[in-house]
Scaffold this motif. Structure first.
Motif, PDB file in Angstrom:
ATOM      1  N   TYR A 189       0.827  -1.211   0.000  1.00  0.00           N
ATOM      2  CA  TYR A 189       0.000   0.000   0.000  1.00  0.00           C
ATOM      3  C   TYR A 189       0.858   1.255   0.000  1.00  0.00           C
ATOM      4  N   ASN A 191       1.754   2.965  -2.433  1.00  0.00           N
ATOM      5  CA  ASN A 191       1.339   3.928  -3.451  1.00  0.00           C
ATOM      6  C   ASN A 191       0.226   4.846  -2.972  1.00  0.00           C
ATOM      7  N   LEU A 192      -0.390   4.523  -1.853  1.00  0.00           N
ATOM      8  CA  LEU A 192      -1.503   5.325  -1.351  1.00  0.00           C
ATOM      9  C   LEU A 192      -0.949   6.552  -0.618  1.00  0.00           C
ATOM     10  N   PRO A 193      -1.665   7.672  -0.698  1.00  0.00           N
ATOM     11  CA  PRO A 193      -1.151   8.888  -0.054  1.00  0.00           C
ATOM     12  C   PRO A 193      -1.155   8.756   1.470  1.00  0.00           C
ATOM     13  N   ALA A 195       2.527   8.743  -0.267  1.00  0.00           N
ATOM     14  CA  ALA A 195       3.305   7.679  -0.895  1.00  0.00           C
ATOM     15  C   ALA A 195       4.592   7.428  -0.111  1.00  0.00           C
ATOM     16  N   TRP A 205       5.069   0.810  -7.365  1.00  0.00           N
ATOM     17  CA  TRP A 205       3.708   1.264  -7.078  1.00  0.00           C
ATOM     18  C   TRP A 205       2.678   0.424  -7.846  1.00  0.00           C
ATOM     19  N   GLU A 248      -7.399  13.964 -12.580  1.00  0.00           N
ATOM     20  CA  GLU A 248      -6.230  13.094 -12.532  1.00  0.00           C
ATOM     21  C   GLU A 248      -6.133  12.301 -13.841  1.00  0.00           C
ATOM     22  N   SER A 251      -1.950   8.845 -12.670  1.00  0.00           N
ATOM     23  CA  SER A 251      -1.655   8.845 -11.242  1.00  0.00           C
ATOM     24  C   SER A 251      -1.166   7.467 -10.826  1.00  0.00           C
ATOM     25  N   VAL A 253      -1.999   6.509  -7.610  1.00  0.00           N
ATOM     26  CA  VAL A 253      -2.949   6.173  -6.549  1.00  0.00           C
ATOM     27  C   VAL A 253      -3.997   5.216  -7.110  1.00  0.00           C
ATOM     28  N   THR A 254      -4.314   4.205  -6.370  1.00  0.00           N
ATOM     29  CA  THR A 254      -5.154   3.119  -6.876  1.00  0.00           C
ATOM     30  C   THR A 254      -6.479   3.616  -7.423  1.00  0.00           C
ATOM     31  N   HIS A 256      -7.270   6.263  -8.700  1.00  0.00           N
ATOM     32  CA  HIS A 256      -7.123   7.105  -9.881  1.00  0.00           C
ATOM     33  C   HIS A 256      -6.422   6.370 -11.027  1.00  0.00           C
TER      34      HIS A 256
END
Length: 412
Positions: A189, A191-193, A195, A205, A248, A251, A253-254, A256
């Motif tokens: 996880y 890659n989640l903010p 990061a 990621w 976005e 990106s 982030v999952t 997005h």
């Protein structure tokens, strides 16, 4: 004697009508049987004979009930189905997997056009879109054919986690990150903010997005069975709408980015419910055109057109399952494509990690940096080959053996 003459007359008449064609090898035995078994008079004998012959020919034909892969294998060499040791696979997907990893590596390693054109970013993003789309297609196809969630998770864990953890442990030893960063990477996880990707492992990621999708798809099937897969297209539309709402275009982030995987899931559902037909109306030039459109949609200058990137990648792969140029088909299904596809996961993991070493020439001038690309490529290919053959494959086989043992124990 008279019955024998009638039989010869029947056969002679039939040969004249059919152009003296010989009967199929497996259909001749009845002609040598005693005539008295099926001949009662001249006219009736001829009718019975013709009826028996037509029935025998029908029985000699292959069954028309074909699987999707068998149907595809009759359409063109590019869509041939090859049966592996455990499951059937579409060989045209090997070409897409090979193309995707080559695009990613080219985008990261090579100078493609002037820097202001930002072609490197477009090429790498195109490769990732194809990579994700393939993953969504294969995972959905796998869960639809075998909705046993436990077996699915065991296979995925033994396929993805060992190499990913090996790479992450190496990066943890080299970078000495804090505990939260280490756990975020090992837990997929990072890659989640905010990061928490490590230096040399920024590309990992994508593995986080992959694993999170596996868990989501497994949860749907666990709760709803195969029907849960029908929610994946709705999820794809929802994620794309969220991307547009948040602006976005691209990106890590999952929520997005996962619509690229979900678009591949949509392709799988279409392919399962509408298998390839020999009279497909999809033009063979559509996949190459979709590749060009994907490149354009991946350009940073593409603007809002970039929101369609997941679905253009899905169009390229999906249309190739129905029609594909024969010349490209030979490349897509050749030995080179199969080999690159086989080691593609290792190539992806190691290519960026080795680029972060002195082999990458990041602190050298431009000429020296690109001269070092040759030993970098050789080292990456060698390490990927050894990793695939002697690390990943044995562990993947181990996962399959564990599944078979559990099935055998349950049967007993």
């Amino acid at each position: 004697m008279r019955q024998g003459a009638i039989l010869r007359d029947c056969l002679s008449t039939k040969r004249r009508r059919s152009g003296a064609r010989r009967l199929p090898e497996g259909c001749r035995s009845f002609a040598s049987e005693r005539p008295s078994r099926f001949i009662r008079c001249g006219v009736l004998g001829r009718a019975n004979h013709l009826r028996r012959e037509m029935s025998c020919k029908r029985n000699c034909r292959k069954s028309s009930d074909l699987t999707h892969e068998e149907t595809a294998s009759r359409l063109a060499p590019s869509i041939q189905a090859s049966t592996g040791t455990s499951s059937s696979r579409l060989s045209v997907l090997d070409g897409w997997r090979a193309l995707s990893i080559l695009l990613v590596i080219a985008g990261h390693w090579l100078p493609i056009g002037h820097a202001s054109w930002e072609l490197n970013a477009a090429v790498a993003a195109s490769g990732m879109a194809l990579f994700f789309c393939l993953s969504g297609f294969l995972i959905t196809k796998l869960l639809h054919s075998d909705p046993t969630v436990r077996d699915f998770l065991v296979k995925r864990i033994f396929r993805i986690v060992p190499l990913a953890w090996l790479a992450m442990i190496i990066l943890i030893v080299v970078n000495q990150p804090n505990f939260a960063t280490s756990i975020a990477n090992l837990g997929f996880y990072a890659n989640l903010p905010p990061a928490r990707l490590m230096e040399g492992g920024e590309h990992l990621w994508s593995l986080c997005v992959e694993v999170q999708f596996y868990l989501f798809a497994a949860l749907l099937v666990a709760l709803c069975g195969r029907k849960g897969l029908l929610l994946l297209p709705i999820a794809a539309v929802g994620v794309s709408a969220l991307r547009i709402s948040d602006g976005e275009i691209i990106s890590i982030v999952t929520w997005h980015r996962v619509d690229e995987i979900l678009a591949g899931a949509c392709v799988a559902l279409v392919w399962i419910n509408f298998p390839p037909r020999e009279n497909s109306r999809i033009p063979a030039w559509l996949p190459p055109l979709a590749i060009l459109l994907l490149m354009v949609a991946s350009l940073p200058q593409a603007g809002a057109f970039g929101y369609f990137r997941p679905y253009i990648a899905a169009l390229a792969i999906g249309s190739s399952l129905y029609a594909f140029p024969r010349m490209l088909g030979k490349i897509w299904t050749g030995k080179a494509a199969r080999y690159i596809a086989e080691i593609s996961y290792s190539l992806y993991v190691w290519h960026a990690m080795l680029q972060a070493t002195p082999l990458g020439g990041n602190e050298q001038d431009t000429i020296v940096k690109y001269l070092l690309r040759v030993p970098l490529a050789l080292a990456t290919w060698l390490l990927s080959h050894l990793s695939t053959r002697h690390f990943e494959m044995p562990l993947t086989k181990l996962g399959r053996r564990l599944i078979r043992r559990k099935v055998g124990a349950a049967a007993n």
